[in-house]
Design an enzyme around this catalytic site. Structure first.
Site, short mmCIF file in Angstrom:
data_model
loop_
_atom_site.label_atom_id
_atom_site.label_comp_id
_atom_site.label_asym_id
_atom_site.label_seq_id
_atom_site.Cartn_x
_atom_site.Cartn_y
_atom_site.Cartn_z
CG ASP A 82 -2.10 0.79 1.15
OD1 ASP A 82 -2.20 1.50 0.11
OD2 ASP A 82 -2.80 0.98 2.20
CE LYS A 83 -1.16 7.01 -1.76
NZ LYS A 83 -1.50 8.25 -1.31
CB SER A 85 -0.46 10.90 1.33
OG SER A 85 -0.49 12.16 1.61
CB THR A 122 -8.47 8.70 0.32
OG1 THR A 122 -7.13 9.50 -0.13
CG2 THR A 122 -8.79 7.42 -0.71
NE ARG A 170 -3.31 13.41 15.58
CZ ARG A 170 -2.99 12.84 14.38
NH1 ARG A 170 -3.38 11.70 13.89
NH2 ARG A 170 -1.97 13.37 13.48
CB SER A 185 -2.26 8.38 12.90
OG SER A 185 -3.70 8.31 11.90
CE LYS A 189 -4.86 5.52 8.76
NZ LYS A 189 -5.18 6.57 9.80
#
Ligand code: URA
Length: 436
Positions: A82-83, A85, A122, A170, A185, A189
């Site tokens: 996965d990526k 950002s 996203t 947050r 964070s 995931k």
């Protein structure tokens, strides 16, 4: 254990014990800790930081706060990768990269986030596609990843629920910009998703969470070192966020730009550079390709051949969206009732990207409080690139708004966020550095 003691310890600059951190994680996951106590601890961490050990304990604790996916019995014939950002404005890379990587032989179980602070999310963008379910049950998620090669979904109640709660708090308490909190964070995931490898897109510039280039490098290093502790192979690419990525910012508008890209109709070159660099990095880190140049060619071919678009369509249908969405996206996306071109003169020299993100929140496209409904149609299109000569023909951007008043406010905020000069600025590359 009293949670006020934990807040006090961090408020006074102390180091929390693993037991105290686990107590925090459990209280997040089962919602026994009230939001005011969670936000107090988040602010204390924001102000006083965490040691590497504290951040790693928080990360691993949050990753185990719910289900942890295991792909070993799924019969996949490629790597699970996965990526992620660190957050930006106009960052629609996930919608492009996931189907491209799938078309190149990867399996991409992408668990994305909602808008955070001034940045877009996203998950919110995906919800601009009518019927697209960002919270499918596990079976649907796994089936989609297996049959299509990718599934872009949001955080579910089952995976890393502690992060889901902390993230929402947050978002509205000005406690986002903290290296240990961002590290925990993101990685919680990703570890819970059972990945073989991860590629990080760490943003640098006025729209990034980190205030300086050096801090962005520090964030990349923190993520890579913490991921290694959880046996997750990770590399990072630092990319420029001194201007909106691509030509749109705002949920449905970004989906439209993504579909034009997948159709190979319009590929903004800065957006393309980021998508290709990250996707090629995924092919190299997983060993699908051993050479970056060959990986880049393979990713490009996935777009020009239409194979990435096919994967997107398959994913969309598998998750409840309309059939043939890539071809007919314009019929399906909501449109704002008011559009207004914002004109100025001179060369666009610099952009306060955080202010542009905040203007989208003012338009209703981002949240001011936990759980707020968004207006997915609003935002900016035709966003000018730094270096563009602005005039009565070439606008700074087109505002999409729910009312004339909102459009006027966004116009002013955009003008305030953009510096114009008589001389063109120097060119800046969008790919800054690779960190591994
Ligand atoms: N993305 C995340 O998932 N979490 C953060 O804290 C920042 C970006």
């Amino acid at each position: 254990m009293l949670f006020t003691d934990i807040i006090r310890a961090k408020r006074d600059g102390g180091e929390l014990s693993p037991e105290q951190i686990r107590f925090f994680v459990n209280g997040l996951a089962d919602e026994s800790l009230p939001a005011e106590q969670v936000s107090s601890l988040a602010m204390a961490v924001f102000l006083n930081g965490m040691t590497f050990e504290e951040a790693a304990t928080l990360t691993i604790g949050m990753s185990q706060s719910g289900a942890v996916l295991d792909w070993s019995d799924a019969g996949l014939d490629g790597p699970v990768v996965d990526k992620h950002s660190t957050g930006g404005v106009g960052d629609k890379v996930s919608f492009l990269l996931a189907p491209i990587a799938a078309a190149c032989g990867c399996y991409v179980p992408m668990i994305s986030g909602r808008g955070l602070g001034h940045t877009g999310g996203t998950t919110d963008k995906a919800e601009a596609i009518p019927g697209y379910n960002t919270a499918p049950d596990f079976e649907t998620f796994k089936r989609t990843v297996k049959s299509v090669g990718c599934a872009v979904i949001g955080q579910t109640a089952d995976l890393a629920p502690a992060d889901r709660r902390l993230y929402a708090i947050r978002d509205v308490t000005a406690t986002v910009e903290s290296i240990p909190l961002i590290t925990a964070s993101i990685l919680s995931k990703k570890i819970a998703a059972g990945l073989d490898a991860l590629v990080m897109d760490v943003k640098v510039g006025t729209g990034a969470f980190m205030p300086t280039y050096e801090k962005s490098v520090e964030l990349a290093q923190s993520i890579i070192a913490t991921a290694a502790k959880a046996d997750l192979r990770t590399s990072a690419v630092l990319t420029d966020m001194n201007e909106v990525l691509g030509t749109t910012a705002g949920n449905a508008l970004e989906i439209a730009e993504s579909m034009a890209y997948l159709r190979n109709d319009r590929r903004d070159s800065r957006l393309d550079d980021v998508v290709m660099a990250l996707c090629a990095e995924m092919l190299v880190i997983t060993g699908i390709e051993d050479d970056l140049d060959r990986a880049l060619l393979r990713c490009d071919k996935a777009v020009t051949s239409g194979r990435a678009a096919e994967r997107f369509d398959q994913m969309c249908v598998a998750l409840g969206g309309p059939a043939g969405f890539v071809a007919n996206y314009e019929e399906h996306l909501a449109q704002a009732p008011v559009t207004k071109a914002v004109h100025a003169s001179g060369y666009l020299a610099a952009v306060d990207v955080r202010a542009v993100g905040n203007a989208i929140i003012e338009l209703g496209g981002g949240r001011r409080k936990v759980g707020e409904e968004l207006d997915l149609a609003v935002g900016f299109s035709d966003v000018a690139r730094i270096g563009t000569l602005l005039d009565s023909e070439t606008p700074l951007a087109v505002v999409h708004a729910a009312s004339e008043d909102d459009a006027a406010l966004a116009e002013q905020l955009l003008l305030d966020a953009c510096t114009r000069r008589e001389e063109p600025p120097a060119e800046r590359p969008v790919i800054c550095e690779r960190v591994s």
